[in-house]
Design an enzyme around this catalytic site. Structure first.
Site, PDB file in Angstrom:
ATOM      1  N   GLU A   1      -7.886  -2.700   4.534  1.00 43.05           N
ATOM      2  CA  GLU A   1      -6.633  -2.544   5.256  1.00 43.05           C
ATOM      3  C   GLU A   1      -6.860  -3.075   6.660  1.00 43.05           C
ATOM      4  O   GLU A   1      -7.684  -2.516   7.404  1.00 43.05           O
ATOM      5  CB  GLU A   1      -6.213  -1.083   5.309  1.00 43.05           C
TER       6      GLU A   1
ATOM      7  N   GLY B   1       0.833  -1.189   0.000  1.00 44.88           N
ATOM      8  CA  GLY B   1       0.000   0.000   0.000  1.00 44.88           C
ATOM      9  C   GLY B   1       0.865   1.235   0.000  1.00 44.88           C
ATOM     10  O   GLY B   1       2.011   1.218  -0.474  1.00 44.88           O
TER      11      GLY B   1
END
Length: 314
Positions: free
Chosen positions: A257, A197
């Site tokens: 996430e 990410g």
């Protein structure tokens, strides 16, 4: 007993023939699907138990413009079916050519000749073949002619109606993972590979494993308590954000996430399964990164307590 997966319907080994098979898409493998499989097994207790299903889901072929909607992808579906005691999963590649197969050929060439099925089971509304030309009445007639037994199974229902994948999708999109879990018979999970990410979570003091939703249904955007299963079978508590991260991102892509509690190893490139339990709060844009950091800390404390309470109640 170990389950076996077959993805080429034209080359089924002799030991997998002669089974009793439930027919359907089995997205989610929910309580209604379990009822179908168990009813079949009770009617044919001496026959090997099998499922005939399709990959991808026909809707993905016919309506590729639709948003992702899958509750379970192929690997998750196979694992859920194996947990029900299914010995053989015949997973037919559903492509344009197969979609053109007439209903009669599906029964003759696939169910009878290729799989050598002894008995089949499906719901009363099961439809199959080109343009869904085959219904349960046709299936009963043709199966009888070929010497295949048939059990038509009424849908399992509660006060809200029949259990269905559509109903469970709606519960998840409305933010009720605990109610979806009750209808699935287990918590709903998103399984995927951990990817890189933007490292914002690490900078905020809460490193996350990032997993793209891919073909999975996108549930209600927000923060969830989770259980994370690693490839080696270990499980950890976690708190996950699903959404477009309006405080720090451009909002172009939803993702998951997950901050895994009390865990610090590198998971990049590994496939994890994240089970959703409670929706703590819906997605929100914060005025600053400091405000976001404070909220994440609060979410984490609340998640620990809820997950601890969940374990104590089991």
């Amino acid at each position: 007993m170990q389950a076996h997966l077959y993805t080429d319907w034209r080359s089924i080994p002799s030991e997998a023939r002669g089974a009793a098979a439930a027919l359907g898409n089995f997205d989610g493998v929910h309580l209604g699907h379990a009822h179908l499989v168990r009813t079949l097994h009770l009617s044919q207790p001496d026959a090997p138990l099998a499922v005939v299903t399709f990959e991808p889901h026909p809707r993905e072929l016919f309506r590729p413009q639709d948003p992702p909607f899958r509750l379970t992808l192929a690997d998750e579906r196979f694992a859920a079916l194996a947990a029900l005691g299914v010995q053989y999963v015949f997973q037919i590649p559903f492509d344009e050519a197969f979609s053109q197969m007439p209903a009669e050929r599906f029964v003759d060439d696939v169910l009878h000749d290729a799989f050598g099925l002894k008995h089949i089971a499906c719901g009363h509304d099961f439809a199959f073949g080109h343009r869904r030309g085959g219904a349960s009445s046709f299936l009963a007639e043709r199966a009888s002619e070929l010497g295949i037994g048939l059990t038509l199974v009424s849908a399992l229902a509660d006060a809200d109606g029949p259990y269905s994948s559509t109903r469970i999708r709606r519960l998840l999109q409305d933010g009720y993972p605990e109610r979806a879990a009750a209808e699935l018979g287990r918590p709903w999970s998103i399984r995927g590979q951990v990817c890189h990410g933007d490292k914002r979570g690490r900078l905020l003091g809460f490193p996350t494993a990032n997993v793209r939703l891919g073909r999975h249904l996108e549930p209600a955007r927000g923060v969830y308590t989770t259980t994370v299963r690693l490839p080696d079978g270990r499980t950890y508590d976690g708190v996950a954000n699903i959404g477009r991260r309006p405080t720090i991102a451009d909002g172009s892509e939803s993702r998951m996430e997950v901050h895994i509690l009390d865990f610090a190893d590198d998971l990049y490139g590994q496939t994890i399964s994240v089970a959703l339990h409670d929706l703590l709060r819906t997605e929100k844009k914060f005025e600053s990164l400091d405000a976001l950091k404070q909220q994440i800390a609060s979410d984490t404390v609340q998640a620990r307590q809820l997950l601890r309470n969940r374990r104590n109640s089991l």
